[in-house]
Design a protein around this motif. Structure first.
Motif, PDB file in Angstrom:
ATOM      1  N   ARG A 264      -3.702   6.149  -2.385  1.00 51.62           N
ATOM      2  CA  ARG A 264      -4.601   5.051  -2.739  1.00 51.62           C
ATOM      3  C   ARG A 264      -4.190   3.796  -1.959  1.00 51.62           C
ATOM      4  O   ARG A 264      -3.331   3.033  -2.376  1.00 51.62           O
ATOM      5  CB  ARG A 264      -4.519   4.793  -4.235  1.00 51.62           C
ATOM      6  N   ARG A 265      -4.840   3.595  -0.827  1.00 56.48           N
ATOM      7  CA  ARG A 265      -4.489   2.428  -0.010  1.00 56.48           C
ATOM      8  C   ARG A 265      -4.860   1.123  -0.695  1.00 56.48           C
ATOM      9  O   ARG A 265      -4.260   0.073  -0.415  1.00 56.48           O
ATOM     10  CB  ARG A 265      -5.178   2.523   1.355  1.00 56.48           C
ATOM     11  N   ASP A 266      -5.842   1.172  -1.580  1.00 54.58           N
ATOM     12  CA  ASP A 266      -6.222  -0.053  -2.284  1.00 54.58           C
ATOM     13  C   ASP A 266      -5.086  -0.564  -3.164  1.00 54.58           C
ATOM     14  O   ASP A 266      -4.951  -1.774  -3.372  1.00 54.58           O
ATOM     15  CB  ASP A 266      -7.479   0.176  -3.122  1.00 54.58           C
TER      16      ASP A 266
ATOM     17  N   ASP B 263      -2.811  -2.379  -0.830  1.00 52.92           N
ATOM     18  CA  ASP B 263      -3.419  -3.661  -0.474  1.00 52.92           C
ATOM     19  C   ASP B 263      -3.101  -4.754  -1.487  1.00 52.92           C
ATOM     20  O   ASP B 263      -3.047  -5.937  -1.146  1.00 52.92           O
ATOM     21  CB  ASP B 263      -4.942  -3.516  -0.371  1.00 52.92           C
ATOM     22  N   GLN B 264      -2.890  -4.353  -2.730  1.00 52.59           N
ATOM     23  CA  GLN B 264      -2.699  -5.318  -3.815  1.00 52.59           C
ATOM     24  C   GLN B 264      -1.239  -5.668  -4.080  1.00 52.59           C
ATOM     25  O   GLN B 264      -0.961  -6.537  -4.902  1.00 52.59           O
ATOM     26  CB  GLN B 264      -3.298  -4.758  -5.114  1.00 52.59           C
TER      27      GLN B 264
END
Length: 320
Positions: free
Chosen positions: A119-121, A124-125
């Protein structure tokens, strides 16, 4: 923002738990896996985190997911494998509480993580991306892990790496060193044990070994030394910070508690700009977290609270 995202193994540590009426050894089912342990410590202190990894679609995997959520860790990055079981490890303890591992992982679900599972998202966070070399012991997890770490680096995240060397999981020391070096090249924060420093650098000399590790790319090198404490080096300072004298029962997860506490301290601060005094205090805090973890059985279940760490530090101050 999420303070820390960790990628890697989450597994069952079967730890010694006395004997039954027939004198046969009993083992307790404890949640483990270094990256998960690091996140649990961070969350125990009030931080936020998310885990990326893979378990089997079995009872052990379900228990580990419950463990993550019970610690307040985001489990949306945890994937289930329907064909490969959850990884297991059996822990043996000597009279001093020092542990050794036997892994049931040929393969285990954690090793089957693929790049498409990540989960690259979540990355990102995050503020800090953390991983270890157990994820580099074989494919497809090795490529997935390095790709995720490189992506985090590209996004400007601080990278934390702990080799967490387990000889039985590698075909050879040469392979282990080669893959660990790939992790170090990506790291901003590097934590090694004395044994791992020797494996990587070829020297047991703290001054020389830590200097060699710093030249490989990290901004901060931390060397944990068990009951002796921890040594740190950055571009301007080196210092040995003594640990806390405790009665060790089980050293499983002590280094992970150290890392989790250290990352909790570092999450809002650029590593390069931390003063010598502040860094010394952070390492002392992390030492207390690691030491207290050895006073109980298991890894995650044994981790101390912020209040317990502060009390431990206060007792040490009062005794000086």
């Amino acid at each position: 923002m999420i303070d820390i995202v960790a990628l890697g193994e989450i597994l069952i540590d079967f730890t010694p738990s006395g004997v039954n009426d027939q004198g046969i050894a009993l083992f307790a089912r404890n949640p483990g896996g270094a990256p998960a342990n690091v996140l649990a410590m961070n969350n125990r202190l009030g931080g936020t985190s998310a885990f990326i990894g893979k378990v089997g679609a079995d009872g052990f995997g379900g228990y580990l997911r419950q463990t993550l959520t019970g610690c307040g860790i985001d489990d949306s990055g945890l994937v289930e494998d329907v064909s490969i079981p959850t990884t297991l490890a059996f822990v043996q303890l000597n009279e001093q509480g020092d542990r050794s591992f036997s892994f049931y992982r040929k393969p285990g679900a954690d090793l089957m993580l693929t790049a498409s599972d990540i989960r690259r998202d979540l990355i990102d966070q995050c503020r800090i991306f953390h991983f270890g070399s157990v994820s580099l012991t074989g494919e497809p997890c090795r490529s997935a892990c390095l790709e995720a770490a490189a992506y985090a680096k590209q996004q400007g995240k601080r990278i934390s790496f702990d080799p967490n060397y387990r000889p039985l999981l590698w075909d050879s020391e040469v392979e282990a060193r080669e893959q660990i070096m790939r992790g170090i090249a990506l790291a901003d924060i590097l934590k090694v044990s004395e044994e791992e420093m020797l494996l990587i650098t070829g020297t047991a000399d703290l001054e020389k070994g830590s200097a060699m590790l710093l030249e490989m790319g990290p901004s901060l090198v931390l060397v944990t030394m068990g009951e002796k404490g921890a040594f740190y080096r950055n571009r301007t300072h080196v210092q040995m910070i003594p640990t806390y004298p405790v009665k060790a029962v089980d050293t499983t997860g002590a280094g992970d508690a150290f890392v989790g506490a250290m990352l909790w301290c570092l999450k809002d601060l650029p590593v390069e700009e931390i003063s010598h005094s502040d860094l010394s205090q952070m390492v002392d805090f992390a030492n207390a977290a690691g030491s207290l973890t050895t006073t109980k059985g298991g890894a995650i279940p044994a981790q101390p609270t912020l209040e317990e760490i502060r009390i431990c530090q206060k007792k040490k101050e009062d005794s000086v």
